[in-house]
Motif scaffolding. Structure first.
Motif, PDB file in Angstrom:
ATOM      1  N   UNK A  69       6.004   7.475   6.094  1.00  0.00           N
ATOM      2  CA  UNK A  69       5.437   7.199   4.781  1.00  0.00           C
ATOM      3  C   UNK A  69       3.947   6.915   4.956  1.00  0.00           C
ATOM      4  N   UNK A  70       3.185   7.081   3.893  1.00  0.00           N
ATOM      5  CA  UNK A  70       1.727   6.970   3.987  1.00  0.00           C
ATOM      6  C   UNK A  70       1.199   5.960   2.977  1.00  0.00           C
ATOM      7  N   UNK A  71       0.060   5.339   3.251  1.00  0.00           N
ATOM      8  CA  UNK A  71      -0.506   4.372   2.311  1.00  0.00           C
ATOM      9  C   UNK A  71      -1.307   5.047   1.204  1.00  0.00           C
ATOM     10  N   UNK A  72      -1.374   4.400   0.074  1.00  0.00           N
ATOM     11  CA  UNK A  72      -2.232   4.836  -1.025  1.00  0.00           C
ATOM     12  C   UNK A  72      -3.596   4.194  -0.836  1.00  0.00           C
ATOM     13  N   UNK A  94       0.809  -1.218   0.000  1.00  0.00           N
ATOM     14  CA  UNK A  94       0.000   0.000   0.000  1.00  0.00           C
ATOM     15  C   UNK A  94       0.840   1.265   0.000  1.00  0.00           C
ATOM     16  N   UNK A  95       2.122   1.137   0.369  1.00  0.00           N
ATOM     17  CA  UNK A  95       3.021   2.295   0.360  1.00  0.00           C
ATOM     18  C   UNK A  95       3.746   2.439  -0.976  1.00  0.00           C
ATOM     19  N   UNK A 149      -3.318   9.819  -9.236  1.00  0.00           N
ATOM     20  CA  UNK A 149      -3.618   9.842  -7.802  1.00  0.00           C
ATOM     21  C   UNK A 149      -2.484   9.242  -6.972  1.00  0.00           C
ATOM     22  N   UNK A 150      -1.679   8.375  -7.574  1.00  0.00           N
ATOM     23  CA  UNK A 150      -0.557   7.796  -6.843  1.00  0.00           C
ATOM     24  C   UNK A 150       0.620   8.765  -6.722  1.00  0.00           C
ATOM     25  N   UNK A 151       0.667   9.783  -7.584  1.00  0.00           N
ATOM     26  CA  UNK A 151       1.787  10.706  -7.595  1.00  0.00           C
ATOM     27  C   UNK A 151       2.099  11.356  -6.257  1.00  0.00           C
ATOM     28  N   UNK A 152       1.122  11.994  -5.601  1.00  0.00           N
ATOM     29  CA  UNK A 152       1.412  12.632  -4.306  1.00  0.00           C
ATOM     30  C   UNK A 152       1.863  11.650  -3.236  1.00  0.00           C
ATOM     31  N   UNK A 153       1.303  10.442  -3.249  1.00  0.00           N
ATOM     32  CA  UNK A 153       1.709   9.423  -2.270  1.00  0.00           C
ATOM     33  C   UNK A 153       3.137   8.965  -2.542  1.00  0.00           C
ATOM     34  N   UNK A 154       3.457   8.756  -3.806  1.00  0.00           N
ATOM     35  CA  UNK A 154       4.812   8.347  -4.164  1.00  0.00           C
ATOM     36  C   UNK A 154       5.821   9.405  -3.738  1.00  0.00           C
ATOM     37  N   UNK A 155       5.506  10.662  -3.981  1.00  0.00           N
ATOM     38  CA  UNK A 155       6.402  11.752  -3.610  1.00  0.00           C
ATOM     39  C   UNK A 155       6.666  11.763  -2.094  1.00  0.00           C
ATOM     40  N   UNK A 156       5.594  11.678  -1.321  1.00  0.00           N
ATOM     41  CA  UNK A 156       5.742  11.703   0.137  1.00  0.00           C
ATOM     42  C   UNK A 156       6.538  10.504   0.638  1.00  0.00           C
TER      43      UNK A 156
END
Length: 361
Positions: free
Chosen positions: A310-313, A258-259, A292-299
């Motif tokens: 780190x945060x889950x998608x 999920x990360x 939508x995965x872009x901001x999560x990948x960046x973080x």
């Protein structure tokens, strides 16, 4: 200093490149891509129809990297050694990373269809797209394999271009084994079937089993002649990941948690079409998911590099999708709801032009 390598210029990586601060001194960023230009798949249909110029559909990765203070390397990654943390390119260069992320998309081919690989017109990786469209425009008999959104949208856009140019006698055929845009529901599927017929698309229900130099063969014993054939029957895994020791799903896509981390190597990340979420294996591989995965990948890339959080998608259950069906009409779907009109196309055009402008300015 940590080194983060982005492999591929896909939607998620574009977001990361836009977020990098040029004065950053704790992380060295590198983007490796086989082409200086990333062609935006959302505008493929509009370019095919002649609505957009080539320049309007692409993002200059070299310029984007220069503004971000990221090194740009125009190469293809051939292999990855996740234990030694090395990447090998087609130019013989070896890159060492602390963290690496793959956003390389998928391919449009199928090894299950005998002879397809020899005759298929590949439009992926995306930089191959423009030259292939010229072949489709010159083709008197074009066959698309697949009943999903990508196939029917391209078929309708090509047909619209041919009608504008006076090539009414050029046949555009879609062979599909399941109902058109089946995932959008039966109501939308039937509506799309009516649209395709009204626009002059020839529909053939069947499963392609073999392709030779001039004909397509289906399991039902039918054959169709063609000048150009293109497989758009769903994304197929890029060979780079399937040939590595990284764990993949049964289809060869990078398996991530999920990360967005490889389930075995937490310093290897994957996003977009080339990756499958372990907990959501049926999540659509499309541009909406990748964006939508872009901001999560960046973080998560920056968080992991800093030894932080780190945060889950979290995938969404329903999403808005708009297909171009020719003559500046759009086919909008949201869950099981759908509509067809010019307003839908104008919304799609606004979204697409804005997306490219965000990274090309």
């Amino acid at each position: 200093m940590k080194t983060i390598i982005l492999v591929g210029g896909g939607h998620s990586h574009l977001h990361c490149l836009k977020k990098i601060q040029p004065q950053e001194e704790t992380v060295k960023w590198i983007l490796i891509s086989p082409s200086r230009y990333q062609y935006y798949s959302g505008m493929f249909s509009g370019y095919t129809e002649g609505i957009y110029s080539l320049e309007e559909t692409r993002i200059d990765l070299d310029n984007l990297c220069e503004r971000a203070g990221c090194d740009f390397v125009e190469s293809t990654v051939l292999s990855i050694d996740p234990d030694q943390q090395h990447l090998l390119t087609d130019k013989g260069d070896i890159f060492t990373y602390d963290f690496v992320s793959f956003d390389i998309g998928s391919r449009n081919d199928s090894l299950e269809i005998q002879g397809l690989h020899t005759h298929n017109l590949p439009i992926k990786p995306n930089y191959r797209f423009p030259e292939q469209i010229e072949k489709l425009r010159n083709s008197r008999r074009t066959v698309f394999i697949g009943g999903g959104a990508a196939s029917i949208e391209m078929a309708l856009s090509l047909k619209a271009w041919k009608m504008k140019m006076g090539y009414e006698d050029h046949a555009v055929t879609v062979i599909h084994s399941s109902p058109l845009i089946e995932k959008a529901g039966s109501f939308s599927s039937k509506k799309m079937t009516r649209v395709a017929h009204s626009k002059g698309i020839e529909l053939h229900k069947g499963r392609v089993t073999k392709v030779d130099s001039t004909r397509v063969h289906t399991g039902e014993g039918r054959t169709l002649g063609f000048d150009e054939i293109i497989f758009l029957g769903g994304p197929k895994a890029p060979p780079l990941l399937g040939s590595s020791v990284l764990q993949t799903d049964e289809k060869g896509f990078l398996l991530v948690n999920s990360y967005l981390q490889s389930v075995e190597y937490p310093n290897v990340f994957g996003a977009g079409d080339c990756a499958t979420l372990q907990d959501f294996p049926n999540l659509p591989k499309n541009g909406v998911t990748a964006v939508r995965q872009g901001p999560v990948l960046w973080k998560n890339l920056t968080g992991a590099a800093a030894g932080g959080k780190i945060i889950p998608f979290e995938p969404q259950n329903r999403y808005l999708a708009i297909m171009s069906i020719g003559n500046k009409e759009g086919f909008l779907t949201y869950g099981s709801f759908s509509l067809v009109n010019g307003w839908a196309w104008r919304l799609k055009n606004w979204i697409d032009v804005r997306f490219v402008g965000r990274y090309g300015g």
